[in-house]
Design a protein around this motif. Structure first.
Motif, mmCIF file in Angstrom:
data_model
loop_
_atom_site.group_PDB
_atom_site.id
_atom_site.type_symbol
_atom_site.label_atom_id
_atom_site.label_comp_id
_atom_site.label_asym_id
_atom_site.label_seq_id
_atom_site.Cartn_x
_atom_site.Cartn_y
_atom_site.Cartn_z
ATOM 1 N N ARG A 198 -0.088 6.902 2.793
ATOM 2 C CA ARG A 198 -1.324 7.699 2.653
ATOM 3 C C ARG A 198 -1.004 9.116 2.231
ATOM 4 N N MET A 255 0.847 -1.208 0.000
ATOM 5 C CA MET A 255 0.000 0.000 0.000
ATOM 6 C C MET A 255 0.875 1.249 0.000
ATOM 7 N N VAL A 291 -13.579 11.036 8.063
ATOM 8 C CA VAL A 291 -13.970 9.728 8.597
ATOM 9 C C VAL A 291 -13.196 8.594 7.911
ATOM 10 N N THR A 292 -11.985 8.912 7.464
ATOM 11 C CA THR A 292 -11.063 7.889 6.963
ATOM 12 C C THR A 292 -9.874 7.850 7.932
ATOM 13 N N PRO A 293 -9.011 6.852 7.802
ATOM 14 C CA PRO A 293 -7.887 6.769 8.751
ATOM 15 C C PRO A 293 -6.821 7.855 8.586
ATOM 16 N N ILE A 294 -7.039 8.814 7.720
ATOM 17 C CA ILE A 294 -6.031 9.869 7.498
ATOM 18 C C ILE A 294 -5.894 10.750 8.742
ATOM 19 N N LYS A 295 -4.651 11.133 9.010
ATOM 20 C CA LYS A 295 -4.424 12.091 10.105
ATOM 21 C C LYS A 295 -4.586 13.506 9.551
ATOM 22 N N PHE A 349 -9.903 6.501 -5.230
ATOM 23 C CA PHE A 349 -9.116 7.404 -4.377
ATOM 24 C C PHE A 349 -9.309 7.031 -2.906
ATOM 25 N N PHE A 350 -10.575 6.856 -2.494
ATOM 26 C CA PHE A 350 -10.839 6.556 -1.082
ATOM 27 C C PHE A 350 -10.355 5.148 -0.698
ATOM 28 N N LYS A 390 -7.712 3.664 -1.544
ATOM 29 C CA LYS A 390 -6.275 3.640 -1.257
ATOM 30 C C LYS A 390 -5.950 4.125 0.158
ATOM 31 N N LEU A 391 -6.953 4.689 0.841
ATOM 32 C CA LEU A 391 -6.704 5.218 2.182
ATOM 33 C C LEU A 391 -6.941 4.158 3.267
ATOM 34 N N TYR A 392 -7.440 2.970 2.849
ATOM 35 C CA TYR A 392 -7.770 1.923 3.826
ATOM 36 C C TYR A 392 -6.879 0.698 3.631
ATOM 37 N N LYS A 393 -6.753 -0.059 4.724
ATOM 38 C CA LYS A 393 -5.989 -1.314 4.632
ATOM 39 C C LYS A 393 -6.834 -2.400 3.975
ATOM 40 N N TYR A 444 -11.192 4.402 12.134
ATOM 41 C CA TYR A 444 -11.958 4.523 10.885
ATOM 42 C C TYR A 444 -11.752 3.347 9.929
ATOM 43 N N GLU A 445 -10.757 2.467 10.234
ATOM 44 C CA GLU A 445 -10.616 1.249 9.424
ATOM 45 C C GLU A 445 -11.825 0.341 9.651
ATOM 46 N N ASP A 451 -6.553 7.186 14.596
ATOM 47 C CA ASP A 451 -7.282 7.238 13.326
ATOM 48 C C ASP A 451 -7.605 5.855 12.749
ATOM 49 N N VAL A 488 -0.614 9.133 -1.443
ATOM 50 C CA VAL A 488 -1.948 9.004 -2.066
ATOM 51 C C VAL A 488 -2.661 10.361 -2.047
#
Lengths: 244, 286
Positions: free
Chosen positions: A4, A1, A82-86, B99-100, B102-105, B75-76, B72, A7
């Motif tokens: 982030r 991956m 509401v995503t894991p982004i800081k 796009f979204f 790619k932000l998750y495992k 949110y996973e 954070d 990305v």
């Protein structure tokens, strides 16, 4: 991956392209390039740094203003919250993407003048100057956008602030302000600081303490603005965008 | 799974709380609904639970741990669909989703998800060209793309036509059947009635009642049998208690002797019960 942050930066650059901000910056670079190309060498020597200054400062603020404007109209920050982004990744991605975008348009202008007009620029110093200045003004623009109702209001405020900051520099440059004290006072003007370090990349510049103070101002100022304003205030700003 | 105790919240620069000491639990694998009119505090509660709004008073724990202790990565595990469609309008539906992702495992199978909501054919269209219903369906895809264990849905069917609303409700049921937990806020009684295992009535930031829709109907509902028949060229309406209806002589006699026009049981709707319990109408209050 992918990281982030990478990305997010690629996403920001992609959106700058999709929302035609890239096309506008290429057009602006082309217009500046055309104007500069037809100038004689004496004028070119003073106007090229000025164009790069505008690109790194005013345009930096305007582009980040445009980006936040699109985010406001589409409320997309809510989804990112509401995503894991800081938050730090979100803010940094905007700053880095804006720096890359501005470097792209500045590079277009610089390359043209290196190859066609044989302008002597120290590439290392000009990129150091452009990166640090764009970072400072992008972060400043981001902070400014936190408090703007819409893009038009932001543009008006940018014009007012730029005008206020440019007047003393211009008066000093044209010999209206003659007191040596202005040498020191103007050091607190960020546009003056950006101008100083951009000029430092061109041949014939005399390095004094002003160059180093200005460079430190842009770098340390960027870090302080990010750490103590842009990042802590981001959550409040983002929550407002979510319709609360 | 989620436990909310004595929750209070006041927006900055406001002089009174908008959430006034609410407590409730959401069990793993259930669909829990918040039913209330606009401004009741439904979305605010959801925003607190998904860590968008901070500085609340009270405790909220997720799987036994305070949500304030989660980073954070919280949110996973969750998926969120806001009431308003939120997408990058100058990007295609697929570009938005990719796009979204790619932000998750963890990532769901996007083709399956988009086909399920009927958007696969339109995946290469700019979202700006989508109808409101399509954007809302894309909201759901976005909420599910990280294979969450818990879903937060704010007014999920608002703006959807009946066909698409049904697709969405079926998806929510499927999500539950696969072990997922759902928190829904809505002012649409039918959504709550059809979807939720338990529902909380919320008004002015206070919970007035929590139970299953069925239990609420039993507790507050009036069970009756209504029939209409013709007599002297007039329609007469009679209502009898459903309990012991088989032994009700008057009712049985009417059935045998009259020309019955209509005959139906009368169950109180969840909306009627809401009004009875809270004294507030679902669609009027501001």
């Amino acid at each position: 991956m992918k990281s982030r942050l990478v990305v997010l930066i690629l996403g920001e650059l992609n959106r700058l392209n999709k929302y035609n901000v890239f096309s506008i910056s290429i057009l602006v670079a082309f217009i500046w390039g055309t104007i500069l190309f037809f100038l004689d060498e004496a004028l070119l020597g003073s106007l090229l740094p000025f164009v790069l200054l505008i690109d790194a400062t005013l345009m930096g603020v305007i582009y980040i203003g445009a980006v936040t404007h699109f985010e406001k109209t589409e409320s997309t920050i809510s989804t990112l919250l509401v995503t894991p982004i800081k938050n730090s990744e979100l803010v940094l991605s905007k700053v880095i993407a804006n720096i890359l975008h501005n470097l792209f348009s500045a590079t277009l202008i610089i390359l043209v003048f290196i190859f066609l007009k044989d302008v002597d620029i120290n590439l290392l110093l000009i990129y150091l100057a452009l990166i640090s200045s764009t970072a400072f003004f992008t972060i400043g623009g981001l902070c400014l956008s936190y408090y703007q109702k819409d893009f038009t209001t932001m543009l008006v405020n940018i014009m007012v602030i730029s005008f206020v900051l440019l007047i003393p520099s211009a008066l000093y440059l044209f010999g209206v302000l003659t007191s040596p004290a202005w040498d020191y006072i103007l050091l607190i003007n960020p546009i003056q600081a950006a101008q100083e370090i951009i000029m430092g990349a061109f041949s014939g510049y005399e390095y004094t303490y002003k160059y180093f103070v200005s460079l430190a101002y842009m770098i340390v100022g960027s870090i302080l603005l990010y750490q103590f304003f842009a990042l802590p205030k981001f959550q409040d700003y983002a929550v407002k965008q979510s319709g609360v | 799974m989620f436990s909310v105790k004595d929750l209070y919240y006041r927006y900055p620069k406001q002089d009174k709380d908008v959430i006034n000491g609410i407590s409730f639990d959401i069990k793993e694998g259930e669909i829990f609904g918040f039913l209330g009119p606009s401004g009741a505090g439904k979305s605010t509660t959801q925003k607190i639970m998904i860590k968008i709004l901070e500085d609340f008073r009270g405790t909220i724990s997720y799987n036994g741990k305070s949500i304030t202790e989660f980073n954070d990565d919280f949110y996973e595990d969750i998926g969120v669909s806001f009431e308003m469609p939120i997408h990058f309008s100058k990007m295609t539906a697929l570009e938005n989703v990719q796009f979204f992702m790619k932000l998750y495992k963890r990532n769901a199978d996007i083709e399956t998800l988009m086909k399920r909501v009927g958007l696969w054919e339109d995946k290469d269209k700019m979202v700006g060209e989508f109808s409101k219903g399509m954007k809302i369906r894309l909201n759901i895809v976005r909420a599910l793309l990280n294979e969450p264990t818990m879903l937060f849905l704010d007014e999920p069917t608002n703006g959807l036509d009946p066909t698409n609303a049904k697709i969405l409700k079926d998806m929510i049921h499927e999500f539950k059947q696969q072990g997922g937990t759902v928190f829904i806020t809505s002012h649409i009684m039918a959504d709550i009635d059809q979807l939720c295992d338990r529902v909380a009535f919320i008004v002015h930031g206070e919970i007035k009642e929590i139970d299953s829709p069925r239990n609420l109907k039993i507790k507050y509902g009036k069970r009756s049998m209504t029939l209409e028949y013709k007599e002297n060229n007039h329609t007469v309406t009679k209502e009898y208690p459903l309990d012991g209806i088989g032994q009700n002589k008057e009712f049985l006699e009417l059935l045998q002797t009259k020309d019955i026009e209509t005959l139906h049981t009368g169950e109180t709707t969840l909306e009627d019960i809401f009004i009875k319990v809270t004294g507030v109408k679902l669609h009027d209050e501001k």
